[in-house]
Design an enzyme around this catalytic site. Structure first.
Site, PDB file in Angstrom:
ATOM      1  N   GLU A 114       0.835  -1.212   0.000  1.00 32.90           N
ATOM      2  CA  GLU A 114       0.000   0.000   0.000  1.00 32.90           C
ATOM      3  C   GLU A 114       0.868   1.260   0.000  1.00 32.90           C
ATOM      4  OE1 GLU A 114      -2.395  -1.401   3.475  1.00 32.90           O
ATOM      5  OE2 GLU A 114      -4.080  -0.860   2.187  1.00 32.90           O
ATOM      6  N   GLU A 134      -3.946 -10.341   3.925  1.00 34.23           N
ATOM      7  CA  GLU A 134      -4.940  -9.890   4.906  1.00 34.23           C
ATOM      8  C   GLU A 134      -5.988 -10.960   5.180  1.00 34.23           C
ATOM      9  OE1 GLU A 134      -3.590  -7.972   2.614  1.00 34.23           O
ATOM     10  OE2 GLU A 134      -3.083  -6.060   3.527  1.00 34.23           O
TER      11      GLU A 134
HETATM   12  C1  1HE Z   1       6.508  -8.812  12.081  1.00 32.11           C
HETATM   13  C2  1HE Z   1       5.820  -8.644  10.864  1.00 32.11           C
HETATM   14  C3  1HE Z   1       4.618  -7.886  10.886  1.00 32.11           C
HETATM   15  C4  1HE Z   1       7.566  -9.838  10.489  1.00 32.11           C
HETATM   16  N1  1HE Z   1       4.210  -7.377  12.061  1.00 32.11           N
HETATM   17  N2  1HE Z   1       6.058  -8.289  13.224  1.00 32.11           N
HETATM   18  N3  1HE Z   1       1.966  -8.746   7.044  1.00 32.11           N
HETATM   19  C5  1HE Z   1       2.137 -10.072   6.973  1.00 32.11           C
HETATM   20  O1  1HE Z   1       1.254 -10.858   7.181  1.00 32.11           O
HETATM   21  C6  1HE Z   1       3.534 -10.503   6.661  1.00 32.11           C
HETATM   22  C7  1HE Z   1       4.132 -11.216   7.836  1.00 32.11           C
HETATM   23  N4  1HE Z   1       5.546 -11.454   7.679  1.00 32.11           N
HETATM   24  C8  1HE Z   1       6.055 -12.448   6.932  1.00 32.11           C
HETATM   25  O2  1HE Z   1       5.373 -13.175   6.214  1.00 32.11           O
HETATM   26  C9  1HE Z   1       7.524 -12.689   7.060  1.00 32.11           C
HETATM   27  O3  1HE Z   1       7.966 -12.077   8.272  1.00 32.11           O
HETATM   28  C10 1HE Z   1       8.390 -12.134   5.894  1.00 32.11           C
HETATM   29  C11 1HE Z   1       8.095 -12.931   4.618  1.00 32.11           C
HETATM   30  C12 1HE Z   1       8.105 -10.643   5.643  1.00 32.11           C
HETATM   31  C13 1HE Z   1       9.886 -12.261   6.267  1.00 32.11           C
HETATM   32  O4  1HE Z   1      10.138 -13.612   6.678  1.00 32.11           O
HETATM   33  P1  1HE Z   1      11.441 -13.939   7.553  1.00 32.11           P
HETATM   34  O5  1HE Z   1      11.486 -15.417   7.738  1.00 32.11           O
HETATM   35  O6  1HE Z   1      12.638 -13.285   6.925  1.00 32.11           O
HETATM   36  O7  1HE Z   1      11.247 -13.181   8.966  1.00 32.11           O
HETATM   37  P2  1HE Z   1      10.376 -13.617  10.248  1.00 32.11           P
HETATM   38  O8  1HE Z   1      11.187 -14.555  11.105  1.00 32.11           O
HETATM   39  O9  1HE Z   1       9.011 -14.046   9.873  1.00 32.11           O
HETATM   40  O10 1HE Z   1      10.233 -12.213  10.995  1.00 32.11           O
HETATM   41  C14 1HE Z   1      11.297 -11.593  11.681  1.00 32.11           C
HETATM   42  C15 1HE Z   1      10.690 -10.829  12.829  1.00 32.11           C
HETATM   43  O11 1HE Z   1       9.855  -9.794  12.305  1.00 32.11           O
HETATM   44  C16 1HE Z   1       9.815 -11.695  13.719  1.00 32.11           C
HETATM   45  O12 1HE Z   1       9.881 -11.152  15.013  1.00 32.11           O
HETATM   46  P3  1HE Z   1      10.779 -11.891  16.166  1.00 32.11           P
HETATM   47  O13 1HE Z   1      10.589 -11.051  17.372  1.00 32.11           O
HETATM   48  O14 1HE Z   1      10.225 -13.288  16.256  1.00 32.11           O
HETATM   49  O15 1HE Z   1      12.201 -11.868  15.614  1.00 32.11           O
HETATM   50  C17 1HE Z   1       8.435 -11.419  13.158  1.00 32.11           C
HETATM   51  O16 1HE Z   1       7.400 -11.639  14.102  1.00 32.11           O
HETATM   52  C18 1HE Z   1       8.550  -9.965  12.822  1.00 32.11           C
HETATM   53  N5  1HE Z   1       7.574  -9.556  11.812  1.00 32.11           N
HETATM   54  N6  1HE Z   1       6.498  -9.300   9.895  1.00 32.11           N
HETATM   55  C19 1HE Z   1       4.923  -7.579  13.183  1.00 32.11           C
HETATM   56  N7  1HE Z   1       3.909  -7.654   9.787  1.00 32.11           N
HETATM   57  C20 1HE Z   1      -2.915  -0.797   7.085  1.00 32.11           C
HETATM   58  S1  1HE Z   1      -3.548  -2.335   6.922  1.00 32.11           S
HETATM   59  C21 1HE Z   1      -2.331  -3.314   6.223  1.00 32.11           C
HETATM   60  C22 1HE Z   1      -2.599  -4.753   6.530  1.00 32.11           C
HETATM   61  C23 1HE Z   1      -1.374  -5.567   6.385  1.00 32.11           C
HETATM   62  O17 1HE Z   1      -0.288  -5.065   6.210  1.00 32.11           O
HETATM   63  S2  1HE Z   1      -1.612  -7.243   6.476  1.00 32.11           S
HETATM   64  C24 1HE Z   1      -0.067  -7.925   6.135  1.00 32.11           C
HETATM   65  C25 1HE Z   1       0.738  -8.115   7.375  1.00 32.11           C
END
Ligand code: 1HE
Length: 263
Positions: A114, A134
């Site tokens: 976005e 989402e």
């Molecule tokens: C996060 C977030 C997040 C990672 N909010 N903490 N977005 C999503 O659904 C995407 C979610 N993220 C992923 O699918 C993956 O993290 C990635 C593909 C982006 C990267 O994967 P990877 O294996 O390199 O990293 P990871 O181990 O999943 O994440 C590293 C850390 O970042 C981990 O935290 P930690 O404390 O365990 O190290 C994750 O929890 C954290 N992290 N993504 C919070 N999104 C205005 S409305 C918009 C609506 C949306 O955007 S919906 C889509 C949300």
């Protein structure tokens, strides 16, 4: 590596170009309230002092979208207000005074997509992938995606991405119109800077019209759009800058256009 206390947005003025970085790579540049407010300050500063800007993400992913951990804690009204805040801030990019390029690598997901959609020049490297998970998360887009992404790639393609949760390659996204440039891995930032520098050379009134008249005219009837175009066109032509630029062309003081593959 950023730390919890570091500003989550970096800002640097490189000549006429504002470089704005998402600096939270340990959370894949997920957008929290703190991030979006810092982004807003950077956008406002860029509009004051730069002629164009580049938004990029530090690390291997551009942006994992909304900070889901923070979102979970919000009451209903907080979610609505948060979404409206994103709308105002992203609108400041899309319909501001200067063009924004964006450099994309790795995840360009949810709110990250976005944010990219609010920018004017989208460059993805070969590692980029686009997703709208989402539906899988039980939420909906809230950063303007249902308007901007739907208009870029079509509501039915956006609906497909949201229903299936599938990710889309940069090459496919270029065919769909979601990005305009696909470049080798690791070169998106250089390309985005190059494009921002080109756009920065335009007359400010032309850039203002491109950013502010084009999207409004798209939302108008043809008749109103054509009328508004004539007014905008006359206004831009009436500036001293237009006069000088037109004179420079006629006096052969400016480079001629070339075919895209010409040296
Ligand atoms: C996060 C977030 C997040 C990672 N909010 N903490 N977005 C999503 O659904 C995407 C979610 N993220 C992923 O699918 C993956 O993290 C990635 C593909 C982006 C990267 O994967 P990877 O294996 O390199 O990293 P990871 O181990 O999943 O994440 C590293 C850390 O970042 C981990 O935290 P930690 O404390 O365990 O190290 C994750 O929890 C954290 N992290 N993504 C919070 N999104 C205005 S409305 C918009 C609506 C949306 O955007 S919906 C889509 C949300």
């Amino acid at each position: 590596m950023s730390t919890a206390n570091q500003e989550p947005i970096s800002y640097e003025l490189d000549g006429e170009i504002a470089m704005i970085g998402l600096r939270r790579p340990e959370k894949r540049n997920a957008v929290s309230d703190r991030v979006v407010e810092a982004l807003n300050l950077a956008i406002e500063r860029a509009q004051d002092e730069a002629k164009a800007a580049v938004i990029f993400g530090e690390g291997t992913h551009f942006c994992a979208g909304l900070d889901l951990a923070e979102h979970m804690q919000k009451p209903l009204i907080g979610a609505v207000m948060g979404s409206r805040r994103w709308h105002r801030i992203f609108d400041g990019i899309e319909r501001g005074a200067i063009p924004f390029a964006v450099a994309l690598q790795g995840a360009v997901v949810g709110g990250g997509f976005e944010l990219a959609a609010a920018c004017h020049l989208r460059v993805a490297d070969e590692t980029a992938f686009f997703g709208l998970p989402e539906g899988q998360r039980g939420i909906f887009v809230g950063g303007g995606g249902s308007v901007r992404i739907a208009r870029l790639i079509g509501a039915q393609r956006m609906g497909d991405m949201m229903l299936t949760g599938r990710t889309v390659s940069p090459v496919q996204m270029e065919v769909w119109g979601g990005v305009n440039y696909v470049v080798p891995a690791g070169t998106a930032l250089d390309k985005a800077k190059e494009l921002a520098r080109l756009a920065a050379q335009n007359a400010p009134m032309s850039n203002y019209a491109i950013l502010n008249a084009l999207p409004r005219i798209r939302d108008m009837s043809s008749e109103d759009g054509l009328f508004t175009e004539s007014l905008m066109s006359a206004l831009a032509s009436a500036t001293p800058e237009a006069n000088e630029r037109l004179r420079a062309f006629l006096e052969k003081r400016t480079a001629r256009l070339k075919a895209p593959d010409a040296e």
